[in-house]
Enzyme design. Sequence first.
Site, PDB file in Angstrom:
ATOM      1  N   CYS A   1     -11.310   2.913  -0.302  1.00 28.77           N
ATOM      2  CA  CYS A   1      -9.894   3.153  -0.029  1.00 28.77           C
ATOM      3  C   CYS A   1      -9.558   2.392   1.232  1.00 28.77           C
ATOM      4  CB  CYS A   1      -9.622   4.652   0.167  1.00 28.77           C
ATOM      5  SG  CYS A   1      -7.945   5.034   0.759  1.00 28.77           S
ATOM      6  N   THR A   2      -8.427   1.709   1.246  1.00 28.70           N
ATOM      7  CA  THR A   2      -8.114   0.841   2.383  1.00 28.70           C
ATOM      8  C   THR A   2      -7.802   1.627   3.653  1.00 28.70           C
ATOM      9  OG1 THR A   2      -5.805   0.645   1.627  1.00 28.70           O
ATOM     10  CG2 THR A   2      -7.359  -1.090   0.958  1.00 28.70           C
ATOM     11  N   HIS A   3      -7.573   2.927   3.555  1.00 25.18           N
ATOM     12  CA  HIS A   3      -7.408   3.744   4.756  1.00 25.18           C
ATOM     13  C   HIS A   3      -8.742   3.978   5.475  1.00 25.18           C
ATOM     14  CE1 HIS A   3      -3.567   4.802   2.804  1.00 25.18           C
ATOM     15  NE2 HIS A   3      -3.156   5.259   3.975  1.00 25.18           N
TER      16      HIS A   3
ATOM     17  N   GLY B   1      -3.357   8.560  -4.130  1.00 25.95           N
ATOM     18  CA  GLY B   1      -4.634   8.895  -4.754  1.00 25.95           C
ATOM     19  C   GLY B   1      -4.775  10.306  -5.278  1.00 25.95           C
TER      20      GLY B   1
ATOM     21  N   ASP C   1       0.862  -1.184   0.000  1.00 26.05           N
ATOM     22  CA  ASP C   1       0.000   0.000   0.000  1.00 26.05           C
ATOM     23  C   ASP C   1       0.894   1.229   0.000  1.00 26.05           C
ATOM     24  OD1 ASP C   1      -2.336   1.577   0.059  1.00 26.05           O
ATOM     25  OD2 ASP C   1      -2.292   1.711   2.239  1.00 26.05           O
TER      26      ASP C   1
ATOM     27  N   CYS D   1      -4.450  -1.647  -2.024  1.00 25.31           N
ATOM     28  CA  CYS D   1      -4.666  -0.232  -2.313  1.00 25.31           C
ATOM     29  C   CYS D   1      -5.546  -0.148  -3.552  1.00 25.31           C
ATOM     30  CB  CYS D   1      -3.316   0.446  -2.570  1.00 25.31           C
ATOM     31  SG  CYS D   1      -3.416   2.154  -3.146  1.00 25.31           S
ATOM     32  N   ASN D   2      -6.700   0.476  -3.414  1.00 25.37           N
ATOM     33  CA  ASN D   2      -7.619   0.578  -4.549  1.00 25.37           C
ATOM     34  C   ASN D   2      -7.009   1.389  -5.685  1.00 25.37           C
ATOM     35  OD1 ASN D   2     -10.573  -0.457  -3.692  1.00 25.37           O
ATOM     36  ND2 ASN D   2      -9.558   0.412  -1.903  1.00 25.37           N
ATOM     37  N   THR D   3      -6.312   2.467  -5.356  1.00 26.64           N
ATOM     38  CA  THR D   3      -5.706   3.297  -6.391  1.00 26.64           C
ATOM     39  C   THR D   3      -4.648   2.524  -7.164  1.00 26.64           C
ATOM     40  OG1 THR D   3      -6.098   5.318  -5.105  1.00 26.64           O
ATOM     41  CG2 THR D   3      -4.413   5.415  -6.817  1.00 26.64           C
TER      42      THR D   3
END
Length: 264
Positions: free
Chosen positions: A182-184, A40, A7, A70-72
């Site tokens: 978003c993983t955050h 992002g 990530d 991480c989606n981005t």
Amino acid sequence: MKIGVLDSGIGGLTVLHEMLKVLPQEDYIFYADTQHVPYGEKPKDEVRQYIFEAVDYLAAQDIKALVIACNTATSIAVNDLRQAYDFPILGIEPAVKPAVQNSMIKRKKVLVFATTLTLQEEKFQNLVRSIDTADIVESLALPGLVQLAEKRQFAEEEVQSYLEQALSGLDPNQYGTIVLGCTHFPYFREHLHHFFPEEVDIIDGGEGTARNLYRILQEHSSIGEGTGKIMYVESGKVIHEAEQLEAYHQLLVRLSSPSPFRSS
């Protein structure tokens, strides 16, 4: 052999947390690209370069699988990564499909929270187009949550102040499901619950990614070869300092706590 988890920062720990539940007898390398966080809000080509540099490092550690937590990064590079490396590579994407199914039953809308770059990417837009036949999916970028997480600012007052401003234009009663894209963002699940009715579901893709990893390792007959050890790396530097290691441990503990987001 270890499983790599990548990530831009600490967000991927929310996915690692789910992986540890499903696959506790594995060894992991968690790579946080803290030198370049957040991904992002940066140019796409720049982020792609950072991702390949990180994966080159992980590949040199002889990993048996890689999770892009991480989606981005997934939306930008997962297909290219799969062509470049010969170990299994899993990405993560916003859980739009289960959200649409859930909200259709409720006769409500879906709201996807993500980074600006994730929402702009063709991968996300194609995902929505393929699933959202009733035109019920809306989206909103919340880059401030990434910054708050990376600064370890989880205190209610700080987070609520940001969310009040960011969500001020929304009618919370319109939505049946919130997608944390978003993983955050799972760090702020309880904060977000304050802004929406109790019956609104808040979901993310971490659990599904962990289950998919289990299935792939099973297919490769390589489950349970470790001891649950986690090696932490920040932008190519292995973390050895006890204070930093304890900080990562406490972030995982926070995700396991019943109500971990009430204080800093």
